[in-house]
Design an enzyme around this catalytic site. Structure first.
Site, PDB file in Angstrom:
ATOM      1  N   HIS A 101       0.843  -1.199   0.000  1.00 54.33           N
ATOM      2  CA  HIS A 101       0.000   0.000   0.000  1.00 54.33           C
ATOM      3  C   HIS A 101       0.871   1.238   0.000  1.00 54.33           C
ATOM      4  CE1 HIS A 101       0.767  -1.119   4.189  1.00 54.33           C
ATOM      5  NE2 HIS A 101       0.729   0.175   4.475  1.00 54.33           N
ATOM      6  N   HIS A 103       0.876   5.345   0.988  1.00 58.19           N
ATOM      7  CA  HIS A 103       0.223   6.394   1.770  1.00 58.19           C
ATOM      8  C   HIS A 103       0.257   7.709   0.987  1.00 58.19           C
ATOM      9  CE1 HIS A 103       0.392   4.372   5.840  1.00 58.19           C
ATOM     10  NE2 HIS A 103       1.316   3.664   5.202  1.00 58.19           N
TER      11      HIS A 103
END
Ligand code: 5GP
Length: 138
Positions: A101, A103
């Site tokens: 992932h 940010h």
């Protein structure tokens, strides 16, 4: 841990609810539950990898095309002064969820969020040594 057991797989399938901000064929983006600032968004590829470094080239291309598009949207929407785009790979780098992932963190002048607090200086000769080692790997 198998993909199915990861928190972000469960978010992707809807088993765990999330505040979706964007989705297409390749990526899914949603609000971080503990934001650094309002609008802190996480972007995940639909194709699973444990860390960003383990993702394939095509997945990374789709992911970063999406990340920049979403980051522009987040910046406009939150009227942020700046944006941090960050990835933590492995626990020693701060990774807590082992599903790749990115940010997207909206930043505001004087918001007080700090990173790279422990930055250091090079000792004599260390730069050349590490450049040589990195080049050998590329
Ligand atoms: P990491 O430290 O792995 O780079 O980041 C994991 C992020 O996931 C953290 O910023 C954390 O706040 C966020 N997070 C953890 N659990 C949940 C959750 O259940 N839902 C959402 N939306 N974010 C979560």
């Amino acid at each position: 841990m198998p993909e199915e057991n990861t928190l972000f797989h469960k978010i992707l399938t809807g088993e765990i609810p999330s505040d979706k901000v964007y989705e297409d064929e390749h990526i899914y983006a949603f609000l971080d539950i503990n934001p650094v600032n309002i609008g802190h968004t996480l972007v995940i590829p639909k194709k699973f990898s444990r860390t960003l470094l383990e993702a394939d080239e095509e997945t990374i291309a789709h992911l970063f095309n999406g990340v920049t598009k979403i980051a522009r949207g987040v910046k406009e929407a939150t009227k942020a002064d700046g944006i941090n785009i960050m990835n933590n790979s492995e626990a020693s780098a701060g990774q807590e969820i082992f599903y790749t992932h990115i940010h997207i963190v909206p930043r505001f002048d004087g918001d007080g969020f700090t990173h790279w607090k422990g930055a250091r200086k090079y000792n004599s000769g260390e730069e050349q040594e590490v450049v040589k080692k990195i080049k050998k790997e590329l």
